[in-house]
Design an enzyme around this catalytic site. Structure first.
Site, PDB file in Angstrom:
ATOM      1  N   ARG A  81       4.616   6.842   5.934  1.00 22.93           N
ATOM      2  CA  ARG A  81       5.701   6.534   6.871  1.00 22.93           C
ATOM      3  C   ARG A  81       6.604   7.741   7.029  1.00 22.93           C
ATOM      4  NH1 ARG A  81      10.066   1.942   7.631  1.00 22.93           N
ATOM      5  NH2 ARG A  81      11.171   2.927   9.359  1.00 22.93           N
ATOM      6  N   ARG A  90       6.225   2.467  13.647  1.00 23.36           N
ATOM      7  CA  ARG A  90       6.001   2.780  12.235  1.00 23.36           C
ATOM      8  C   ARG A  90       4.721   2.129  11.754  1.00 23.36           C
ATOM      9  NH1 ARG A  90      11.198  -0.800  11.601  1.00 23.36           N
ATOM     10  NH2 ARG A  90      11.368   0.185  13.601  1.00 23.36           N
ATOM     11  N   ASP A  93       6.755  -0.867   7.311  1.00 24.40           N
ATOM     12  CA  ASP A  93       8.180  -1.045   7.040  1.00 24.40           C
ATOM     13  C   ASP A  93       8.269  -2.147   5.993  1.00 24.40           C
ATOM     14  OD1 ASP A  93      10.952  -0.707   7.392  1.00 24.40           O
ATOM     15  OD2 ASP A  93      11.044  -2.365   8.804  1.00 24.40           O
ATOM     16  N   ASP A  95      11.199  -4.184   4.015  1.00 28.64           N
ATOM     17  CA  ASP A  95      12.637  -4.437   3.899  1.00 28.64           C
ATOM     18  C   ASP A  95      12.919  -5.447   2.798  1.00 28.64           C
ATOM     19  OD1 ASP A  95      13.449  -2.771   5.990  1.00 28.64           O
ATOM     20  OD2 ASP A  95      13.200  -4.348   7.482  1.00 28.64           O
TER      21      ASP A  95
END
Length: 166
Positions: A81, A90, A93, A95
């Site tokens: 990334r 992307r 990801d 989170d």
């Protein structure tokens, strides 16, 4: 409950998410409790990019929130990334959405995730794995989903058993 959101819209999206889950599962201090189905969603922010695949996982860990964030960022980096444009394309990801009842607001991490209640692409899979569990401020994912003003389309792409096996 500790929940992580995963998303990908570059390359082999499904494979990217599976690889990230495998790398998380391989960490000696992380145990994956549940994996949602995959959902396809339109991009947020920068609209001129491919659609995303999103999933949410529930984990157990004794890592502290900042340590867990470091693991997630390390996996993103390991997977290649590169952060160029906020909300841009992307390959992966990861989170940190919620970490039990922890509320934190430091430059590198805000818990619960500051846009959790405004993201259907997070709330729909979170409902799938969290059931009636209270995740923030006395609310369940379903409570948050019913209250959100987000009208983004979130469509089932592949059921959990179709892409991930514990």
């Amino acid at each position: 409950m500790i929940a992580l959101g995963l998303g990908s819209n570059v390359g082999e999206r499904e494979s990217n998410i599976v690889t990230a889950i495998q790398l998380l599962a391989a960490h000696k201090n992380i145990l994956i409790d549940a994996v949602s189905s995959l959902y396809e969603t339109e991009p947020v922010g920068v609209k001129e990019q491919p659609e995303f695949l999103n999933a949410v996982i529930r984990i157990r860990t004794q890592l502290l929130p900042r340590e867990l964030l470091a693991v997630c960022l390390g996996i993103e980096k390991r997977m290649g990334r590169v952060r160029v444009t906020r909300w841009g394309p992307r390959n992966i990801d990861i989170d940190l959405l919620v970490y039990e009842t922890v509320e934190l607001n430091v430059p590198e991490l805000i818990l619960p995730h500051p846009r959790l209640a405004a993201r259907r692409f997070v709330l729909v899979p979170l409902v799938e794995i969290a059931g009636d569990e209270i995740i923030t401020r006395g609310l369940t994912p379903m409570n948050l989903l019913k209250q959100t003003v987000d009208t983004q389309k979130v469509k089932l792409y592949k059921i959990r058993d179709g892409f991930w096996h514990d």
